[in-house]
Design a protein around this motif. Sequence first.
Motif, mmCIF file in Angstrom:
data_model
loop_
_atom_site.group_PDB
_atom_site.id
_atom_site.type_symbol
_atom_site.label_atom_id
_atom_site.label_comp_id
_atom_site.label_asym_id
_atom_site.label_seq_id
_atom_site.Cartn_x
_atom_site.Cartn_y
_atom_site.Cartn_z
ATOM 1 N N TYR A 66 -27.330 49.975 -11.183
ATOM 2 C CA TYR A 66 -28.530 49.134 -11.098
ATOM 3 C C TYR A 66 -28.425 48.031 -10.040
ATOM 4 C CZ TYR A 66 -25.201 46.583 -13.922
ATOM 5 O OH TYR A 66 -24.039 45.990 -14.358
ATOM 6 N N PHE A 68 -28.656 45.203 -7.541
ATOM 7 C CA PHE A 68 -29.705 44.781 -6.606
ATOM 8 C C PHE A 68 -29.201 44.715 -5.171
ATOM 9 C CE2 PHE A 68 -27.470 40.894 -7.466
ATOM 10 C CZ PHE A 68 -27.502 40.215 -6.257
ATOM 11 N N ASP A 71 -29.952 46.975 -1.852
ATOM 12 C CA ASP A 71 -30.960 46.712 -0.818
ATOM 13 C C ASP A 71 -30.314 46.205 0.468
ATOM 14 O OD1 ASP A 71 -32.420 46.965 -3.251
ATOM 15 O OD2 ASP A 71 -34.099 45.908 -2.341
ATOM 16 N N ARG A 250 -33.211 44.156 -13.922
ATOM 17 C CA ARG A 250 -34.266 44.399 -12.948
ATOM 18 C C ARG A 250 -33.749 45.448 -11.964
ATOM 19 N NH1 ARG A 250 -33.745 38.998 -13.412
ATOM 20 N NH2 ARG A 250 -32.585 38.861 -11.455
ATOM 21 N N SER A 252 -34.243 46.740 -8.160
ATOM 22 C CA SER A 252 -34.849 46.470 -6.864
ATOM 23 C C SER A 252 -35.289 47.779 -6.214
ATOM 24 C CB SER A 252 -33.850 45.746 -5.956
ATOM 25 O OG SER A 252 -32.737 46.587 -5.694
ATOM 26 N N ARG A 283 -40.198 46.788 -11.198
ATOM 27 C CA ARG A 283 -38.796 46.420 -11.060
ATOM 28 C C ARG A 283 -38.268 45.679 -12.281
ATOM 29 N NH1 ARG A 283 -37.908 42.876 -5.975
ATOM 30 N NH2 ARG A 283 -35.824 42.792 -6.878
ATOM 31 N N SER A 284 -39.136 45.325 -13.209
ATOM 32 C CA SER A 284 -38.692 44.553 -14.366
ATOM 33 C C SER A 284 -39.483 44.945 -15.603
ATOM 34 C CB SER A 284 -38.849 43.053 -14.102
ATOM 35 O OG SER A 284 -40.209 42.737 -13.863
#
Length: 331
Positions: A66, A68, A71, A250, A252, A283-284
Amino acid sequence: MNDHDQPGLFDAASVAPPPTPAPGFRGITYHEHRARTLLNKIPGARPGGMAWTLNPYRGCTHACTYCFARDNHARLGLDTGEGFNTQVVVKTNAADVLRRELRGGKTGDDWVMVGTSTDCYQRAEGHYRLMPGILRTLTDHRVNFTTTTKSALLRRDIPLLAEAARVANVLVMTSLGSLDERVWRAFEPGAAPPRARLATIAALRAAGVAAGVLIAPVIPHAGDRPAALDALVDACAEAGAVTVYPDVMRISPGARDWFLTQSAAHLPPHLHQLLAASYANSRSMPASYVREVTAHLHARAARHGLPRWEDYIRDVSRRTPDSKSPRQRDR
């Protein structure tokens, strides 16, 4: 949150084995890079608060599905899936650059957040040993800092962290979203097991270093049952945590495809379907869900006398230990 009596989402017989991290450095490429700058100012940060970030590595062998920071790999022209796990950028001159940047008192009384992008204590650190130089430099300049890890390797540097804590505000956060080893194996295959992270908290506290827990990510449908969250907070308090910071998962844009691909490959179909439905177009999780989980965790922490992270930082920032000498700006 999920009901206490909900059937087990993890059926041990139906969970495919997670990818096995390659032994040693096999299968991993380290891109050695000489950085020009290391400290990054957070836009809009308040004076005396969390105002700077510092990241000696990009990419991470913890391979959290997961993450983030995947990115950021796209911005480097690297693959955000398996490439993020196996193509790691190493800022080999990190301590030297930091020493130069701090020589003029660049951070003042602000806090520096070390390792906000990827874990500073991932496997590469065992070889490159960038953190001892970074910690000594922060200590020399009496810089307030926090760092977050999922690795037991941090225990190697506890003496350095203890030295820093005698002259500045230091908070080491352990990232831990579940005590369930099935959750760990499915979502964080290269990170330390949950009990090893709790042992790190206890070791830090025994050495006089403030240690908190980033209860993150709380993974919906897999790690969000109230009883499991209560047990997690209780274990953190028992280990000696001084604060907790809850954070619901979350996803991304750069991580979504990889996360759902890994979810489909390694989770029971019904659990994958729940996650895919929750994150396919967002995303959440809904704000009401996030508030409910966060409030539950804060309430449980309050029973142990653990303050919220922001309250802890605010209060400790107001205190200046008698042992601290004036900040040395010309070293």
